[in-house]
Design an enzyme around this catalytic site. Structure first.
Site, short mmCIF file in Angstrom:
data_model
loop_
_atom_site.label_atom_id
_atom_site.label_comp_id
_atom_site.label_asym_id
_atom_site.label_seq_id
_atom_site.Cartn_x
_atom_site.Cartn_y
_atom_site.Cartn_z
N HIS A 286 -0.93 7.65 7.63
CA HIS A 286 0.19 7.24 8.47
C HIS A 286 1.12 8.40 8.84
O HIS A 286 2.20 8.18 9.35
CB HIS A 286 0.99 6.13 7.79
CG HIS A 286 0.33 4.78 7.92
ND1 HIS A 286 -0.52 4.28 6.96
CD2 HIS A 286 0.37 3.85 8.89
CE1 HIS A 286 -0.96 3.09 7.35
NE2 HIS A 286 -0.43 2.81 8.52
N LYS B 292 0.87 -1.19 0.00
CA LYS B 292 0.00 0.00 0.00
C LYS B 292 0.90 1.23 0.00
O LYS B 292 1.94 1.24 0.65
CB LYS B 292 -0.86 0.03 1.26
CG LYS B 292 -1.90 -1.06 1.33
CD LYS B 292 -3.21 -0.51 1.91
CE LYS B 292 -4.27 -1.58 1.99
NZ LYS B 292 -4.34 -2.23 3.29
N HIS C 39 0.33 6.65 2.71
CA HIS C 39 -0.55 7.81 2.56
C HIS C 39 -0.66 8.58 3.87
O HIS C 39 -0.08 8.21 4.88
CB HIS C 39 -1.89 7.43 1.96
CG HIS C 39 -2.74 6.62 2.89
ND1 HIS C 39 -3.41 7.18 3.94
CD2 HIS C 39 -3.00 5.30 2.91
CE1 HIS C 39 -4.05 6.22 4.59
NE2 HIS C 39 -3.81 5.09 3.99
#
Ligand code: ARG
Length: 570
Positions: free
Chosen positions: A137, A131, A134
Site C-alpha cells: 500500500h 491487516k 504493508h
C-alpha cells in the site's frame, strides 16, 4: 510570466506581418511551440511544417520569411534550421522578467486557477482492516497524496478518501475466534498482529471442527444485522487497525477527508441494484445476478452472489453514486494497482450503461506497477511481509547514520533524519512513471549524490545556506550577471516548472514533478560549482542570490507536491 505564451503571441504577430492574407492558421501558436532537444538550438522552436498546408509553402521558406519579421526586445535572435524557426531569448531580459515574476510570490510559482470551481475525489491508500499496513500500500498512499497536493495547487477542490476494506465474512470469523480464544489486553497490546493470529487459529481449528465455519458466518450475519456486540467488537478492530495506520500517515504527512469504506456502502447497495434491475441491465446466471459485458469484451460483472450477498464491485458502485451526490465531483480518481484493471473497467462500464455519460471521462483508474524490495517481491521478503512502519523506521535510522557522518555538527539530527529518511522512500516511489514496477534498494534511495530525495533536499539546504551567508543589504540586481549558460539553463528549467505541474495533473503522473525538481537541483549544483555566488561585485551577487532564492522556493514547492519535506539544514 509564461514564456511559451509570450513567444506564441510573438510568433502570431510575425505570421500576421509575413503573411497578412493567410487563412486557416492554427488558433493556439503557443501550443505549437516545441522545446528543442538541445540548448544550442534555442529556447523554443516553431515547427513550420505544421503551417505548410495553410500557407502553401515549404517549411524552410516559411521559417525564412518569418525570420525577417522577428524584431522584439524579448528575442536576441532567431535561426532557421530545416523547417524550424528557433527562438533565442534575450538573456538578460529573460533573467530579469522571470526572477521578478517568481520572487513576487515565490511559493506560488507553478500554482494555478484552472481547477477553480471543480472538484476531484481521490480514492487512495484504502487499506484493509485487520491487516498490517504493508509495502503493497506504499505506492497508492504516496501517489494519491501527491496528486491531492498537485490538484490543490492548481485550484481544484480535493476530497481525499480512504475507502477502507472493512467488509467481508473474514470479520465474522475473526470475531468468532476472538470470542473463543482472544482477550482484550492481548489485542490492545499486539493490535493487528493478534487479529491475524486469531484469524489463522480460526482456520486451523475449523479444519478439525467444520461447525466453526457456521459460527463465523453467524457472527458476520450479526454484523450485517447491526447486532450491538458484534458491531462493538468490529468497530474496535477497526479502531485498533487505524491507530496503527495513523502512525504511518503522520510520519508521511498524509491526510484524509473521509474514511467511508466498504462497510459504509453495504446498506447503500440496494438502490443501485434496483436501478440496475429497472434499467434492464441485471441478468441471472447460476443463481447470481450479473451485468453482461460480452459486447465490451469483458467477463460478466457480478453484482449479487447466489445467496444475495453484495460484492466488492457492488459496494464500489454504491460508492460512485454516493460520491457523485455528496461531492458533485468532476473527476473521481482511483489510485489502485494495475491488477485491479478489470475491476475498474467493469465498474466504469456499468455506470456508463446505466446512462451516466460522465462515467466515460470522470472516472479514472490511476494504475501503478508492483513494488519489490531489493530484488524480491515486497510483500513476501523471506516469507515475511515488509511492513511500512518498519521500512520507514529503518529509513530514518539509516538516514541518521549518514547525517552523523556527513554533518557531525548539525543540530537536531533526528528531525533531519526523519525528513531525509521518509523523503528518500517517497521520492524513490515517485521517481519513475507510475506504471513501471519499482525495485527499492536502500543504497540507491539514500545515495546523496544520485538522483534521490536526499540529493534534492540537500540542494535545497545548500540554497538555504548560501542565502544565510548573504549580506543583509543588497543593491538592485545586475541581471547581466546571469547571462552565462549555466544560469540560463537553470532559469529555463524554473520557467518551465509550471508546465510540468500542469502536465502532472493532466496525466495524473507525479513523476513529472519529481523529474522537474530533480533537473532544477542538478542545474543549480552545476551553477554553484562553476560560479562564485557571493561575487565581489554586489549587484552581480544580488542577481545570483535572487536566482538562488527563486531556485530554493521552486525546489521546496516541487518537493512539497510529491509529499517530501525540504530541510533548511542537513
Ligand atoms: N482495499 C482495496 C485493496 O487493498 C483497495 C480499494 C481501492 N478503492 C476502491 N474504491 N475499490 O486492494
Amino acid at each position: 510570466m509564461d514564456m511559451r505564451k509570450r513567444i506564441g503571441s510573438l510568433a502570431e504577430e510575425m505570421l500576421r506581418g509575413a503573411f497578412p492574407e493567410a487563412q486557416g492558421l492554427p488558433e493556439d501558436m503557443a501550443a505549437l511551440l516545441e522545446v528543442p532537444p538541445e540548448e544550442s538550438m534555442g529556447d523554443y522552436a516553431l515547427p513550420c511544417f505544421k503551417l505548410s498546408k495553410s500557407l502553401r509553402m515549404g517549411p524552410p521558406q516559411i521559417a525564412q520569411k518569418l525570420s525577417q519579421h522577428a524584431s522584439h526586445p524579448e528575442i536576441a535572435r532567431v535561426e532557421c534550421v530545416g523547417g524550424y524557426l528557433n527562438f533565442f531569448f534575450n538573456r538578460e531580459n529573460f533573467a530579469r522578467e522571470l526572477l521578478s515574476a517568481i520572487l513576487a510570490a515565490p511559493q506560488k510559482w507553478g500554482s494555478g486557477t484552472e481547477g477553480a470551481g471543480k472538484t476531484v475525489c481521490l480514492d487512495y491508500s484504502s487499506i484493509n482492516i485487520a491487516k498490517r499496513f504493508h509495502i503493497g500500500h506504499l505506492s497508492t498512499t504516496v501517489i494519491g497524496n501527491s496528486l491531492k497536493r498537485i490538484y490543490d495547487f492548481l485550484g481544484w477542490k480535493t476530497v481525499s478518501i480512504n475507502h477502507l476494506g472493512d467488509w467481508g465474512t473474514q470479520f465474522g470469523k475473526m470475531i468468532c475466534a476472538y470470542k473463543r480464544w482472544g482477550d482484550r489486553e492481548t489485542v490492545e497490546k499486539y493490535g493487528v498482529d493478534e487479529m491475524t493470529r486469531l484469524y489463522v487459529r480460526f482456520h486451523e481449528e475449523a479444519e478439525k471442527d467444520p461447525a466453526l465455519e457456521d459460527e463465523g458466518r453467524a457472527w458476520f450475519k450479526k454484523i450485517e444485522e447491526g447486532d450491538e456486540e458484534a458491531l462493538a467488537i468490529f468497530q474496535w478492530f477497526k479502531d485498533v487497525t487505524l491507530k496503527d495506520a495513523m502512525k504511518v500517515y503522520d510520519l508521511m504527512d498524509v491526510h484524509f477527508d473521509s474514511y467511508a469504506g466498504e462497510s459504509f456502502f453495504y446498506d447503500k447497495t440496494g438502490r443501485v441494484v434496483d436501478e440496475l434491475k429497472e434499467k434492464g441491465l441485471l441478468e441471472e446466471s447460476d443463481g447470481a445476478m450479473i451485468v453482461n459485458l460480452e459486447k465490451y469484451d469483458m467477463p460478466p460483472c457480478l453484482i449479487l452472489k447466489s445467496d444475495g450477498a453484495t460484492l466488492y464491485t457492488t459496494r464500489d458502485l454504491a460508492a460512485v453514486f454516493y460520491r457523485k451526490d455528496t461531492y458533485h465531483f468532476d473527476k473521481c480518481l482511483y489510485v489502485v494497482a494495475y491488477q485491479q484493471d478489470l475491476h475498474f473497467r467493469q465498474l466504469f462500464k456499468v455506470v456508463e450503461l446505466m446512462g451516466y455519460e460522465w462515467a466515460r471521462d470522470a472516472l479514472i483508474h490511476v494504475a501503478f506497477g508492483m513494488v519489490s524490495y531489493e530484488g524480491q517481491a515486497m510483500a513476501t521478503r523471506k516469507g515475511h511481509v515488509v511492513y511500512l512502519e518498519e521500512l520507514l523506521t529503518r529509513a530514518q535510522e539509516k538516514a541518521l547514520e549518514i547525517i552523523k557522518e556527513k554533518s557531525p555538527n548539525l543540530e537536531n539530527k533526528e528531525e533531519a533524519a526523519r525528513q531525509v529518511g521518509i523523503g528518500a522512500v517517497i521520492y524513490a516511489t515517485l521517481q519513475n512513471n507510475r506504471i513501471k514496477d519499482i525495485d527499492f534498494w536502500w543504497d540507491r534511495a539514500l545515495n546523496f549524490d544520485g538522483e534521490t530525495g536526499p540529493y534534492v533536499q540537500y540542494t535545497h539546504a545548500r540554497c538555504a545556506s548560501v542565502l544565510r551567508k548573504a549580506p543583509e543589504k543588497l543593491p538592485e540586481p545586475d541581471y547581466a550577471a546571469l547571462t552565462d549558460d549555466e544560469a540560463q539553463a537553470l532559469l529555463r528549467l524554473l520557467s518551465r516548472f509550471p508546465e510540468s505541474v500542469q502536465d502532472a495533473c493532466l496525466r495524473n503522473e507525479p513523476s513529472i514533478v519529481t523529474r522537474a525538481v530533480t533537473d532544477i537541483a542538478k542545474a543549480y549544483n552545476k551553477y554553484y560549482y562553476e560560479h562564485r555566488i557571493l561575487d565581489d561585485d554586489p549587484a552581480a551577487a544580488s542577481a545570483r542570490l535572487a536566482l538562488t532564492r527563486a531556485c530554493k522556493a521552486v525546489i521546496k514547492t516541487g518537493l512539497y507536491l510529491i509529499g517530501v519535506s525540504a530541510p533548511e539544514r542537513m
